[in-house]
Write a protein that holds these residues in place. Structure first.
Motif, PDB file in Angstrom:
ATOM      1  N   ASN A   1       0.820  -1.282   0.027  1.00 50.18           N
ATOM      2  CA  ASN A   1       0.124  -0.120  -0.078  1.00 50.18           C
ATOM      3  C   ASN A   1       0.855   1.186  -0.085  1.00 50.18           C
ATOM      4  O   ASN A   1       1.951   1.431   0.442  1.00 50.18           O
ATOM      5  N   ILE A   2       0.173   2.363  -0.379  1.00 55.60           N
ATOM      6  CA  ILE A   2       0.879   3.732  -0.539  1.00 55.60           C
ATOM      7  C   ILE A   2       1.473   4.078   0.959  1.00 55.60           C
ATOM      8  O   ILE A   2       2.478   4.631   1.119  1.00 55.60           O
TER       9      ILE A   2
ATOM     10  N   HIS B   1      -5.359   7.499  -2.270  1.00 54.75           N
ATOM     11  CA  HIS B   1      -5.854   7.099  -0.990  1.00 54.75           C
ATOM     12  C   HIS B   1      -4.684   6.221  -0.324  1.00 54.75           C
ATOM     13  O   HIS B   1      -4.191   5.488  -1.087  1.00 54.75           O
ATOM     14  N   ASP B   2      -4.629   6.578   0.935  1.00 54.31           N
ATOM     15  CA  ASP B   2      -3.267   5.921   1.543  1.00 54.31           C
ATOM     16  C   ASP B   2      -3.507   4.297   1.490  1.00 54.31           C
ATOM     17  O   ASP B   2      -2.570   3.524   1.575  1.00 54.31           O
ATOM     18  N   ASP B   3      -4.845   3.706   1.388  1.00 50.74           N
ATOM     19  CA  ASP B   3      -4.991   2.635   1.331  1.00 50.74           C
ATOM     20  C   ASP B   3      -4.835   1.738  -0.081  1.00 50.74           C
ATOM     21  O   ASP B   3      -5.095   0.364  -0.187  1.00 50.74           O
ATOM     22  N   GLU B   4      -4.689   2.536  -1.099  1.00 50.32           N
ATOM     23  CA  GLU B   4      -4.534   2.112  -2.404  1.00 50.32           C
ATOM     24  C   GLU B   4      -3.155   1.430  -2.594  1.00 50.32           C
ATOM     25  O   GLU B   4      -2.027   1.611  -1.987  1.00 50.32           O
ATOM     26  N   SER B   5      -2.815   0.660  -3.676  1.00 50.20           N
ATOM     27  CA  SER B   5      -1.642  -0.041  -3.837  1.00 50.20           C
ATOM     28  C   SER B   5      -0.661   0.883  -4.527  1.00 50.20           C
ATOM     29  O   SER B   5      -0.847   1.723  -5.326  1.00 50.20           O
ATOM     30  N   VAL B   6       0.754   0.480  -4.734  1.00 49.34           N
ATOM     31  CA  VAL B   6       1.770   0.940  -5.383  1.00 49.34           C
ATOM     32  C   VAL B   6       1.421   1.062  -6.708  1.00 49.34           C
ATOM     33  O   VAL B   6       1.588   2.029  -7.418  1.00 49.34           O
ATOM     34  N   GLU B   7       0.952  -0.073  -7.476  1.00 48.59           N
ATOM     35  CA  GLU B   7       0.656  -0.280  -8.638  1.00 48.59           C
ATOM     36  C   GLU B   7      -0.289   0.811  -9.170  1.00 48.59           C
ATOM     37  O   GLU B   7      -0.107   1.274 -10.103  1.00 48.59           O
TER      38      GLU B   7
END
Length: 143
Positions: free
Chosen positions: A2-3, A80-86
């Motif tokens: 996650n981000i 959003h902070d819970d989204e993935s790095v991808e």
């Protein structure tokens, strides 16, 4: 990943009523080229060193008298902070930006993520995003 695991959390924020000079001093002090603009704990814009130079100084606006709100970009793209790095890499590539502000699900600013942050992750997505961003497009948002 996650981000929230790779983002920079210690983010300085400019107020829309700050003078351009005070925002430039903050950028100089912390070696930032981009500042989030916040009001009442909400992200309302982004200010780049290029905004100050092109939208203000080049147009004859005094850095002492000009305000951040006068030259900031108000159409803010974020993740959003819970989204993935991808997902961050994909967004950066699509938007042609090198940095994105990070907000929580209450839309409060919690950090900023850069291509450099992504390159430190275990995922191999930063190089593809950088390759796409490096293509000329005619926009300079969030350089």
């Amino acid at each position: 990943m996650n981000i929230s695991e790779v983002m920079t959390r210690d983010v300085r924020v400019a107020a829309p009523t700050d003078s351009l000079q005070s925002a430039a001093r903050l950028m100089d002090e912390y070696d930032f080229g981009l500042l989030p603009v916040g009001e009442n704990d909400r992200l309302i814009g982004m200010l780049s060193d290029r905004d100050i130079t092109i939208r203000a100084v080049a147009q004859g606006v005094s850095p002492l008298e000009g305000k951040v709100r006068d030259v900031m970009t108000s159409d803010v793209k974020y993740i959003h902070d819970d989204e993935s790095v991808e997902e961050a890499a994909r967004n950066m590539s699509d938007l042609q930006v090198r940095r994105l502000p990070v907000v929580d699900r209450d839309n409060r600013l919690v950090g900023i993520v850069s291509l450099g942050d992504l390159s430190l992750s275990e995922e191999d997505c930063a190089s593809a995003a950088l390759s796409s961003i490096s293509q000329p497009v005619g926009t300079d948002a969030y350089l």
